[in-house]
Design a protein around this motif. Sequence first.
Motif, mmCIF file in Angstrom:
data_model
loop_
_atom_site.group_PDB
_atom_site.id
_atom_site.type_symbol
_atom_site.label_atom_id
_atom_site.label_comp_id
_atom_site.label_asym_id
_atom_site.label_seq_id
_atom_site.Cartn_x
_atom_site.Cartn_y
_atom_site.Cartn_z
ATOM 1 N N GLY A 21 -29.782 24.639 54.209
ATOM 2 C CA GLY A 21 -28.573 25.455 54.292
ATOM 3 C C GLY A 21 -27.628 24.979 55.377
ATOM 4 N N SER A 22 -28.170 24.558 56.516
ATOM 5 C CA SER A 22 -27.331 24.053 57.606
ATOM 6 C C SER A 22 -26.635 22.766 57.201
ATOM 7 C CB SER A 22 -28.194 23.821 58.854
ATOM 8 O OG SER A 22 -28.750 25.036 59.318
ATOM 9 N N LEU A 64 -42.816 27.698 57.465
ATOM 10 C CA LEU A 64 -42.411 26.340 57.102
ATOM 11 C C LEU A 64 -41.371 26.360 55.980
ATOM 12 C CD1 LEU A 64 -45.897 24.564 57.203
ATOM 13 C CD2 LEU A 64 -44.080 24.496 58.935
ATOM 14 N N THR A 65 -41.545 27.254 55.027
ATOM 15 C CA THR A 65 -40.595 27.330 53.921
ATOM 16 C C THR A 65 -39.236 27.818 54.389
ATOM 17 O OG1 THR A 65 -42.413 27.775 52.381
ATOM 18 C CG2 THR A 65 -40.190 28.309 51.636
ATOM 19 N N ALA A 66 -39.227 28.858 55.218
ATOM 20 C CA ALA A 66 -37.957 29.359 55.750
ATOM 21 C C ALA A 66 -37.253 28.293 56.585
ATOM 22 C CB ALA A 66 -38.193 30.612 56.586
ATOM 23 N N ALA A 67 -38.027 27.558 57.370
ATOM 24 C CA ALA A 67 -37.439 26.489 58.179
ATOM 25 C C ALA A 67 -36.813 25.419 57.286
ATOM 26 C CB ALA A 67 -38.503 25.870 59.081
ATOM 27 N N GLY A 68 -37.488 25.094 56.177
ATOM 28 C CA GLY A 68 -36.926 24.131 55.239
ATOM 29 C C GLY A 68 -35.638 24.630 54.619
ATOM 30 N N GLY A 69 -35.622 25.907 54.219
ATOM 31 C CA GLY A 69 -34.410 26.486 53.661
ATOM 32 C C GLY A 69 -33.278 26.496 54.660
ATOM 33 N N TYR A 70 -33.606 26.803 55.918
ATOM 34 C CA TYR A 70 -32.571 26.812 56.960
ATOM 35 C C TYR A 70 -31.997 25.419 57.178
ATOM 36 C CZ TYR A 70 -30.260 27.646 61.416
ATOM 37 O OH TYR A 70 -29.323 27.738 62.403
ATOM 38 N N ARG A 76 -30.627 36.701 39.874
ATOM 39 C CA ARG A 76 -30.297 35.282 39.744
ATOM 40 C C ARG A 76 -30.410 34.534 41.055
ATOM 41 N NH1 ARG A 76 -24.824 35.482 35.968
ATOM 42 N NH2 ARG A 76 -25.618 36.968 34.421
ATOM 43 N N ARG A 77 -30.108 35.199 42.150
ATOM 44 C CA ARG A 77 -30.021 34.501 43.426
ATOM 45 C C ARG A 77 -30.633 35.394 44.501
ATOM 46 N NH1 ARG A 77 -24.038 33.658 45.458
ATOM 47 N NH2 ARG A 77 -24.252 35.921 45.518
ATOM 48 N N PRO A 78 -31.864 35.123 44.928
ATOM 49 C CA PRO A 78 -32.536 36.018 45.873
ATOM 50 C C PRO A 78 -32.125 35.802 47.326
ATOM 51 C CG PRO A 78 -34.014 34.238 45.309
ATOM 52 C CD PRO A 78 -32.751 34.015 44.502
ATOM 53 N N LEU A 79 -30.804 35.624 47.560
ATOM 54 C CA LEU A 79 -30.328 35.483 48.929
ATOM 55 C C LEU A 79 -30.265 36.856 49.585
ATOM 56 C CD1 LEU A 79 -27.440 32.892 48.383
ATOM 57 C CD2 LEU A 79 -29.786 32.437 49.106
ATOM 58 N N GLY A 80 -29.944 36.864 50.867
ATOM 59 C CA GLY A 80 -29.863 38.118 51.593
ATOM 60 C C GLY A 80 -29.019 37.955 52.833
ATOM 61 N N CYS A 81 -29.294 38.791 53.833
ATOM 62 C CA CYS A 81 -28.670 38.700 55.169
ATOM 63 C C CYS A 81 -27.252 39.235 55.223
ATOM 64 C CB CYS A 81 -28.687 37.276 55.714
ATOM 65 S SG CYS A 81 -30.319 36.617 56.027
ATOM 66 N N GLU A 82 -26.732 39.805 54.123
ATOM 67 C CA GLU A 82 -25.365 40.304 54.197
ATOM 68 C C GLU A 82 -25.231 41.448 55.196
ATOM 69 O OE1 GLU A 82 -27.246 42.254 50.529
ATOM 70 O OE2 GLU A 82 -27.349 40.369 51.602
ATOM 71 N N GLU A 83 -26.286 42.291 55.317
ATOM 72 C CA GLU A 83 -26.205 43.371 56.297
ATOM 73 C C GLU A 83 -26.342 42.844 57.725
ATOM 74 O OE1 GLU A 83 -30.405 43.014 54.827
ATOM 75 O OE2 GLU A 83 -28.478 43.306 53.838
ATOM 76 N N THR A 84 -27.120 41.775 57.910
ATOM 77 C CA THR A 84 -27.229 41.165 59.239
ATOM 78 C C THR A 84 -25.875 40.643 59.696
ATOM 79 O OG1 THR A 84 -29.518 40.513 58.823
ATOM 80 C CG2 THR A 84 -28.353 39.352 60.590
ATOM 81 N N GLU A 85 -25.207 39.914 58.810
ATOM 82 C CA GLU A 85 -23.900 39.345 59.142
ATOM 83 C C GLU A 85 -22.894 40.442 59.444
ATOM 84 O OE1 GLU A 85 -19.899 37.791 58.617
ATOM 85 O OE2 GLU A 85 -20.881 39.274 57.326
ATOM 86 N N LEU A 86 -22.899 41.514 58.641
ATOM 87 C CA LEU A 86 -21.978 42.624 58.879
ATOM 88 C C LEU A 86 -22.255 43.290 60.221
ATOM 89 C CD1 LEU A 86 -19.863 44.744 58.135
ATOM 90 C CD2 LEU A 86 -21.628 45.938 56.825
ATOM 91 N N ALA A 124 -34.917 31.221 50.212
ATOM 92 C CA ALA A 124 -33.563 31.754 50.136
ATOM 93 C C ALA A 124 -33.149 32.412 51.450
ATOM 94 C CB ALA A 124 -33.462 32.762 48.989
ATOM 95 N N GLU A 125 -34.101 33.035 52.144
ATOM 96 C CA GLU A 125 -33.790 33.643 53.438
ATOM 97 C C GLU A 125 -33.381 32.575 54.444
ATOM 98 O OE1 GLU A 125 -33.560 37.118 56.010
ATOM 99 O OE2 GLU A 125 -33.527 36.755 53.841
ATOM 100 N N GLY A 126 -34.063 31.431 54.408
ATOM 101 C CA GLY A 126 -33.669 30.330 55.278
ATOM 102 C C GLY A 126 -32.255 29.866 54.978
ATOM 103 N N LEU A 127 -31.927 29.721 53.700
ATOM 104 C CA LEU A 127 -30.562 29.359 53.320
ATOM 105 C C LEU A 127 -29.558 30.390 53.838
ATOM 106 C CD1 LEU A 127 -31.089 28.340 49.568
ATOM 107 C CD2 LEU A 127 -30.726 26.781 51.492
#
Length: 329
Positions: A307-308, A298-304, A188-198, A239-242
């Motif tokens: 998200g910001s 460009l897409t990741a930058a837009g998501g970021y 449903r939600r292709p987000l990530g980065c939980e391991e980076t944050e941890l 979603a990675e940018g978000l």
Amino acid sequence: MRDPGISVVICVYTEDRWEDILAAVSSVRAQSYRALQTLLVVDHNAALLDRLARAYREAADVLVLPNAGPRGLSAGRNTGIAASRGEVVAFLDDDAVAERDWLRRFAEGYADPRVMAVGGRTVPVWASGRRPAWFPEEFDWVVGCTYRGLPPGRARVRNVLGGNASFRRTAFEAAGGFATGIGRDGDRRPLGCEETELCIRLTRARPGAVLLIDDRAVIHHRVPAARERFAYFRARVWAEGLSKALVARSVGAGEGLASERRYTTRVLPAGVARGLRDALLARPGGAGRAGAIVAGVLTAAGGYAVGSARARRGPAAFRVERIEGDAHV
């Protein structure tokens, strides 16, 4: 130092991956370094929970349990950690199989008491039988795999990649578990980065902690046909940018984006140059790979950026849980 006991957590959510789940468990049971246990954490799917419980009811080394937290991968991992017995907790994707020495390579990394996490190399298995000509290796993280730009061999890194990773139990005692609200929720939600944050949280809590990747700790990760398409590529990169915006808000842009700056300023330009060179040499996919890299940036930058902006308007979207569970062996 004695060899650590390792528990393996596999988070599952859909019966559509039934054969993949069985293959993942079989690969753990076939390891040259025997796992203490395999924990199958089912994400709010009663039918799958019952089916797996029946399939492994006579298996002393496999524990099937429901996700005790909110829907999503992070809470599922936290459930597995709390129920595990190992001094080390390893994570394997439900649509991946591990090579025979996967856990042995992890165990070797923990010979150094400073090491708090060890990750491995994830190889894509494309549904079509081969990598799409346009798909750049620099973006293999889009499909959950090791990407061009990571250091070879056994090397120190900022963070490991969650689908092929392990942590000392004391890492969770020091930093807490995976943050809920930031990672995947099935398809449903292709987000990530939980391991980076941890991992960033961990190195803050334990400044002397060492985090490693070892490219000999190999798993093979299935990439379904839908994820070979540019539409998925674009959605996952957005979603990675978000996600990166959430991480930067939590830990600060300095730490949250340090690796990404090198990746964006060195690895990706080199990838564009290779793609253009291949196009000039009339090699298949060169122009497509160069274009995909530019589109990805460009897409990741837009998501970021989006998200910001969202992060500035409201409270944090995720929560860190303390891990409480059985005493480890």
